[in-house]
Write an enzyme that holds these catalytic residues in place. Structure first.
Site, PDB file in Angstrom:
ATOM      1  N   TYR A 135      -9.850   2.505  16.250  1.00 55.03           N
ATOM      2  CA  TYR A 135      -8.983   2.924  15.136  1.00 55.03           C
ATOM      3  C   TYR A 135      -8.926   4.453  15.073  1.00 55.03           C
ATOM      4  O   TYR A 135      -7.844   5.041  14.960  1.00 55.03           O
ATOM      5  CB  TYR A 135      -9.472   2.350  13.804  1.00 55.03           C
ATOM      6  CG  TYR A 135      -8.627   2.831  12.637  1.00 55.03           C
ATOM      7  CD1 TYR A 135      -7.306   2.418  12.502  1.00 55.03           C
ATOM      8  CD2 TYR A 135      -9.135   3.739  11.702  1.00 55.03           C
ATOM      9  CE1 TYR A 135      -6.507   2.887  11.459  1.00 55.03           C
ATOM     10  CE2 TYR A 135      -8.348   4.203  10.654  1.00 55.03           C
ATOM     11  CZ  TYR A 135      -7.029   3.773  10.536  1.00 55.03           C
ATOM     12  OH  TYR A 135      -6.243   4.244   9.517  1.00 55.03           O
ATOM     13  N   GLY A 163       0.770  -1.244   0.000  1.00 54.56           N
ATOM     14  CA  GLY A 163       0.000   0.000   0.000  1.00 54.56           C
ATOM     15  C   GLY A 163       0.804   1.299   0.000  1.00 54.56           C
ATOM     16  O   GLY A 163       1.702   1.507  -0.838  1.00 54.56           O
ATOM     17  N   ASP A 219       8.889  -6.354  13.493  1.00 53.13           N
ATOM     18  CA  ASP A 219       7.525  -5.947  13.825  1.00 53.13           C
ATOM     19  C   ASP A 219       7.617  -4.707  14.719  1.00 53.13           C
ATOM     20  O   ASP A 219       8.281  -4.762  15.769  1.00 53.13           O
ATOM     21  CB  ASP A 219       6.845  -7.119  14.563  1.00 53.13           C
ATOM     22  CG  ASP A 219       5.378  -6.883  14.842  1.00 53.13           C
ATOM     23  OD1 ASP A 219       5.000  -5.746  15.179  1.00 53.13           O
ATOM     24  OD2 ASP A 219       4.609  -7.856  14.736  1.00 53.13           O
ATOM     25  N   VAL A 220       6.983  -3.620  14.320  1.00 53.92           N
ATOM     26  CA  VAL A 220       7.123  -2.375  15.105  1.00 53.92           C
ATOM     27  C   VAL A 220       6.521  -2.503  16.506  1.00 53.92           C
ATOM     28  O   VAL A 220       6.780  -1.668  17.372  1.00 53.92           O
ATOM     29  CB  VAL A 220       6.523  -1.135  14.388  1.00 53.92           C
ATOM     30  CG1 VAL A 220       7.272  -0.799  13.117  1.00 53.92           C
ATOM     31  CG2 VAL A 220       5.031  -1.290  14.150  1.00 53.92           C
ATOM     32  N   PRO A 262      -4.639  10.698   5.101  1.00 56.31           N
ATOM     33  CA  PRO A 262      -5.424  10.294   3.929  1.00 56.31           C
ATOM     34  C   PRO A 262      -6.863   9.971   4.299  1.00 56.31           C
ATOM     35  O   PRO A 262      -7.170   9.620   5.436  1.00 56.31           O
ATOM     36  CB  PRO A 262      -4.717   9.023   3.453  1.00 56.31           C
ATOM     37  CG  PRO A 262      -3.432   8.926   4.222  1.00 56.31           C
ATOM     38  CD  PRO A 262      -3.670   9.657   5.495  1.00 56.31           C
ATOM     39  N   GLY A 263      -7.714  10.055   3.277  1.00 58.89           N
ATOM     40  CA  GLY A 263      -9.071   9.515   3.379  1.00 58.89           C
ATOM     41  C   GLY A 263      -9.060   8.108   2.805  1.00 58.89           C
ATOM     42  O   GLY A 263      -8.150   7.329   3.090  1.00 58.89           O
ATOM     43  N   LEU A 264     -10.060   7.797   1.964  1.00 56.93           N
ATOM     44  CA  LEU A 264     -10.162   6.434   1.420  1.00 56.93           C
ATOM     45  C   LEU A 264      -9.056   6.149   0.403  1.00 56.93           C
ATOM     46  O   LEU A 264      -9.011   6.779  -0.659  1.00 56.93           O
ATOM     47  CB  LEU A 264     -11.508   6.260   0.713  1.00 56.93           C
ATOM     48  CG  LEU A 264     -12.776   6.193   1.566  1.00 56.93           C
ATOM     49  CD1 LEU A 264     -14.005   6.202   0.666  1.00 56.93           C
ATOM     50  CD2 LEU A 264     -12.782   4.958   2.446  1.00 56.93           C
ATOM     51  N   VAL A 265      -8.183   5.224   0.725  1.00 51.38           N
ATOM     52  CA  VAL A 265      -7.106   4.821  -0.182  1.00 51.38           C
ATOM     53  C   VAL A 265      -7.255   3.322  -0.417  1.00 51.38           C
ATOM     54  O   VAL A 265      -7.304   2.545   0.550  1.00 51.38           O
ATOM     55  CB  VAL A 265      -5.709   5.067   0.441  1.00 51.38           C
ATOM     56  CG1 VAL A 265      -4.612   4.827  -0.596  1.00 51.38           C
ATOM     57  CG2 VAL A 265      -5.603   6.462   1.033  1.00 51.38           C
TER      58      VAL A 265
HETATM   59  P1  NDP Z   1      -1.769  -1.873   3.902  1.00 54.61           P
HETATM   60  O1  NDP Z   1      -2.452  -2.926   4.692  1.00 54.61           O
HETATM   61  O2  NDP Z   1      -1.723  -2.013   2.434  1.00 54.61           O
HETATM   62  O3  NDP Z   1      -0.290  -1.659   4.430  1.00 54.61           O
HETATM   63  C1  NDP Z   1       0.018  -1.626   5.807  1.00 54.61           C
HETATM   64  C2  NDP Z   1       1.495  -1.843   6.002  1.00 54.61           C
HETATM   65  O4  NDP Z   1       1.796  -1.756   7.407  1.00 54.61           O
HETATM   66  C3  NDP Z   1       1.923  -3.242   5.546  1.00 54.61           C
HETATM   67  O5  NDP Z   1       3.209  -3.166   4.981  1.00 54.61           O
HETATM   68  C4  NDP Z   1       1.957  -4.005   6.859  1.00 54.61           C
HETATM   69  O6  NDP Z   1       2.799  -5.126   6.850  1.00 54.61           O
HETATM   70  C5  NDP Z   1       2.504  -2.936   7.785  1.00 54.61           C
HETATM   71  N1  NDP Z   1       2.313  -3.302   9.165  1.00 54.61           N
HETATM   72  C6  NDP Z   1       1.161  -3.515   9.812  1.00 54.61           C
HETATM   73  N2  NDP Z   1       1.398  -3.880  11.075  1.00 54.61           N
HETATM   74  C7  NDP Z   1       2.749  -3.880  11.231  1.00 54.61           C
HETATM   75  C8  NDP Z   1       3.626  -4.171  12.301  1.00 54.61           C
HETATM   76  N3  NDP Z   1       3.149  -4.532  13.497  1.00 54.61           N
HETATM   77  N4  NDP Z   1       4.961  -4.069  12.111  1.00 54.61           N
HETATM   78  C9  NDP Z   1       5.442  -3.704  10.901  1.00 54.61           C
HETATM   79  N5  NDP Z   1       4.675  -3.428   9.845  1.00 54.61           N
HETATM   80  C10 NDP Z   1       3.345  -3.517  10.009  1.00 54.61           C
HETATM   81  O7  NDP Z   1      -2.514  -0.520   4.298  1.00 54.61           O
HETATM   82  P2  NDP Z   1      -2.199   1.012   3.935  1.00 54.61           P
HETATM   83  O8  NDP Z   1      -1.051   1.125   3.044  1.00 54.61           O
HETATM   84  O9  NDP Z   1      -3.466   1.604   3.514  1.00 54.61           O
HETATM   85  O10 NDP Z   1      -1.868   1.575   5.379  1.00 54.61           O
HETATM   86  C11 NDP Z   1      -0.693   2.313   5.674  1.00 54.61           C
HETATM   87  C12 NDP Z   1      -1.007   3.367   6.707  1.00 54.61           C
HETATM   88  O11 NDP Z   1      -1.942   4.277   6.156  1.00 54.61           O
HETATM   89  C13 NDP Z   1      -1.634   2.853   7.998  1.00 54.61           C
HETATM   90  O12 NDP Z   1      -1.069   3.553   9.085  1.00 54.61           O
HETATM   91  C14 NDP Z   1      -3.099   3.217   7.845  1.00 54.61           C
HETATM   92  O13 NDP Z   1      -3.737   3.384   9.082  1.00 54.61           O
HETATM   93  C15 NDP Z   1      -2.974   4.521   7.095  1.00 54.61           C
HETATM   94  N6  NDP Z   1      -4.145   4.961   6.379  1.00 54.61           N
HETATM   95  C16 NDP Z   1      -4.724   4.173   5.415  1.00 54.61           C
HETATM   96  C17 NDP Z   1      -5.846   4.631   4.739  1.00 54.61           C
HETATM   97  C18 NDP Z   1      -6.542   3.811   3.730  1.00 54.61           C
HETATM   98  O14 NDP Z   1      -7.705   4.139   3.388  1.00 54.61           O
HETATM   99  N7  NDP Z   1      -5.943   2.784   3.154  1.00 54.61           N
HETATM  100  C19 NDP Z   1      -6.378   5.963   5.018  1.00 54.61           C
HETATM  101  C20 NDP Z   1      -5.724   6.685   6.059  1.00 54.61           C
HETATM  102  C21 NDP Z   1      -4.635   6.203   6.685  1.00 54.61           C
HETATM  103  P3  NDP Z   1       2.231  -6.628   6.794  1.00 54.61           P
HETATM  104  O15 NDP Z   1       1.986  -6.884   5.339  1.00 54.61           O
HETATM  105  O16 NDP Z   1       3.327  -7.433   7.393  1.00 54.61           O
HETATM  106  O17 NDP Z   1       0.976  -6.661   7.608  1.00 54.61           O
HETATM  107  C1  8X3 Z   2      -8.354   4.964   6.874  1.00 57.83           C
HETATM  108  C2  8X3 Z   2      -9.480   5.791   6.367  1.00 57.83           C
HETATM  109  O1  8X3 Z   2     -11.934   6.298   6.670  1.00 57.83           O
HETATM  110  O2  8X3 Z   2     -11.299   3.980   6.413  1.00 57.83           O
HETATM  111  O3  8X3 Z   2      -7.694   5.618   7.893  1.00 57.83           O
HETATM  112  O4  8X3 Z   2     -10.846   5.131   8.444  1.00 57.83           O
HETATM  113  S1  8X3 Z   2     -10.953   5.253   7.026  1.00 57.83           S
END
Ligand code: NDP
Ligand code: 8X3
Length: 259
Positions: free
Chosen positions: A152, A13, A59-60, A182-185
């Protein structure tokens, strides 16, 4: 010397898109995540694109593993210019009074405590060098709660407070701090939220053209590339037909026309 960006959650992502954007933008990369195979594939791809890439698999949520991973960095890799705290997730959409304790712990431990751990480990070096940029991936979900979003949303509200606090604590330095919301991604986010229910995940983006990881990566890169006296403190990025966390206009016929 090329600048170095460290990205958490680079295996999918937004994090993966940021790795690609910063690589093409001339950065060397420290990519981190839990899945070694995916990290190695990305490392290979980014190297082909001309970036020098260091990989850290941890793992963070595991503070000792995070500490050991950062401590293992040597030479130029110790000098991180941009930290992108991206690793994060949502789990479930249940009402708070029916929520799952494991899901809650996972979100809080990753989105809040993991982000704090990485900040604590990387930012002292930035302060010492009087140079750097922390980009925290917050969310529109941190602006206001929505039905079932409870914990969340709270984690992303915490990201806002933690980001603002860091910016205040660094005000006498040249280190910049950004909350990118971000919003919906459309990423793996909703599949993870619904524990692998892909149909339900796809429904989140029904009738709206969502953002992509690349859209968010472009904004992160813009913030990092801004002149040194410019601090993009906070930026909310929404799809055109999303107005807030809860106001979304869905019309399948219309989304096709957006280019
Ligand atoms: P994805 O699920 O595509 O990516 C999430 C990433 O975070 C993956 O690489 C995942 O790794 C990693 N991750 C999760 N937990 C851990 C952990 N404990 N240690 C290390 N890595 C971890 O989602 P997104 O790219 O959408 O999400 C990225 C960020 O964006 C998040 O913080 C999310 O809350 C935020 N966000 C997303 C939105 C959306 O609509 N998609 C909107 C707003 C914010 P693994 O594959 O190993 O799980
Ligand atoms: C991810 C966006 O609106 O699904 O942070 O919570 S939402």
């Amino acid at each position: 010397m090329k600048k170095i960006a460290l990205i958490t959650g680079a295996t999918s992502g937004i994090g993966q898109a940021c790795a690609r954007r910063f690589a093409t933008g001339g950065y060397d990369l420290i990519i981190t995540g839990r899945n070694r195979e995916k990290l190695e594939a990305l490392q290979q791809e980014l190297r082909t694109a001309g970036a020098d890439v260091c990989l850290l698999c941890f793992d963070v949520r595991d503070r000792e593993a995070s500490r050991a991973a950062v401590a293992s960095l040597g030479g130029k890799w110790c000098q991180v210019d941009v930290l992108i705290n991206n690793a994060g997730l949502a789990r479930g959409l249940e009402p708070e009074y029916e929520g799952n304790f494991t899901d809650w712990d996972e979100m809080i431990d990753t989105n809040v405590k993991g982000l704090l751990t990485m900040t604590r480990l990387i930012v002292p070096g930035m302060v010492q060098r009087n140079r750097g940029h922390v980009i925290n991936i917050g969310s529109v979900a941190g602006d206001a709660a929505y039905a079932g979003g409870n914990v969340y949303c709270a984690t992303k509200a915490a990201v806002k407070a933690i980001t603002d606090g860091l910016r205040i604590d660094l005000v006498n330095t040249r280190v910049r701090v950004t909350n990118l919301k971000p919003g919906l991604v459309e990423t793996n986010f909703s599949n993870v939220r619904f524990h692998g229910d892909n149909d339900r995940a796809a429904g989140v983006y029904d009738g709206i053209r969502p953002l992509t990881g690349d859209d968010i990566a472009d904004v992160a890169f813009y913030a990092a590339a801004a002149p040194e006296h410019v601090q993009i403190a906070e930026v909310l990025v929404l799809a055109t037909h999303q107005a807030s966390g809860t106001v979304i206009s869905r019309d399948a016929s219309r989304t096709e026309s957006l280019t």
